[in-house]
Design an enzyme around this catalytic site. Structure first.
Site: not given
Length: 265
Positions: A21, A51, A58, A80, A126-127, A146, A167-168, A170, A178, A208, A264
């Site tokens: 993208r 950092h 955040e 952000w 389990r919820r 993400c 899902r994505s 970096d 994360n 990626h 990016a």
């Protein structure tokens, strides 16, 4: 963090070249899992400096339900800025979904408060789930989530585990951040609920390396990992909303130097 470094090296060596993208391009693979034992140290990257102030602020910003970057900027956090509009707004991103999920009949669901309540009342359910992937509001978000879905699990011995689906991912800039953020919220939830923070499990979808980060990744992989720091919560907080930056004491963090890289967008 050797498991993370092994996956990072694998993407560098085996990743398929792919357009994306942002137009920068990536080397990517799909489907991996990392596990971090939170009793063996706090998993804050040591092969480059992360950092810490940005990690904590955040997460506190998410937990406050905010979607405006003003709080972050006031605390010296700029991560952000690239996605905010001229008023600092990002649309209904993480904080909105965590604390004020909009239902079809107009109600708002505070997923975090509900999570804490359910962990205390029915720990072996389990919820214990939090979702940021609100299909009806993705089009209004400056950036779709993400790290979009996470679940807590309590063992019979009182150990708390958290698993995140991202899902994505970096691998150079985002994933170390994360890992620290979700390990921190695991400690916070454990503290509030009288449990022991045991493990963070990180499940990756598309993971990626951006083409603009290849040299930085090689530099990081040439460095030897150091001992992990330890984390202590120094105030006896009873409510997830009461936490502040000074409640967290990070000791023994002795990383290699920072490695500069542009995000990016």
């Amino acid at each position: 963090m050797k498991n993370y470094l092994a996956v990072l090296a694998d993407v560098l060596e085996r990743g398929e070249q792919c357009c994306d993208r942002t137009g920068v391009g990536t080397r990517n693979l799909f489907g991996a899992q990392l596990r971090f034992d939170l009793t063996a140290g706090f998993p804050l990257m040591t092969t480059k400096r992360i950092h810490w102030k940005s990690v904590v602020h955040e997460l506190l910003w998410f937990l406050r339900g905010s979607t405006n970057v003003r709080y972050l900027q006031e605390n010296g956090v700029r991560i952000w800025n690239e996605w905010a509009d001229e008023n600092g707004e990002l649309g209904p991103v993480y904080g909105k979904q965590w604390r004020r999920w909009q239902t079809v009949d107009g109600r708002e669901v505070d997923q975090i408060a509900q999570l804490i309540q359910n962990l205390k009342a029915n720990p072996f359910s389990r919820r214990h789930l939090i979702s940021a992937w609100n299909v009806g509001e993705i089009g209004q978000m400056a950036l779709p989530p993400c790290h979009c879905f996470f679940q807590f699990h309590v063992s019979s011995s009182g150990d708390l585990r958290c698993q995140l689906y991202q899902r994505s991912a970096d691998m150079f800039l985002g994933v170390p951040f994360n890992v620290a953020s979700y390990s921190l919220i695991t400690h916070m939830v454990a503290h509030i609920c009288g449990l022991r923070a045991k493990e963070f499990i990180h499940t990756l979808g598309d993971y990626h390396i951006y083409n603009s980060h290849l040299e930085q990744v090689r530099e990081q992989l040439d460095r030897e990992p150091r001992n992990l720091p330890s984390l202590k919560i120094v105030q006896n907080r009873q409510d997830i909303d009461d936490f502040c930056f000074d409640d967290f004491e990070l000791s023994g963090y002795n990383p290699h130097g920072a490695i500069a890289a542009r995000v990016a967008v």
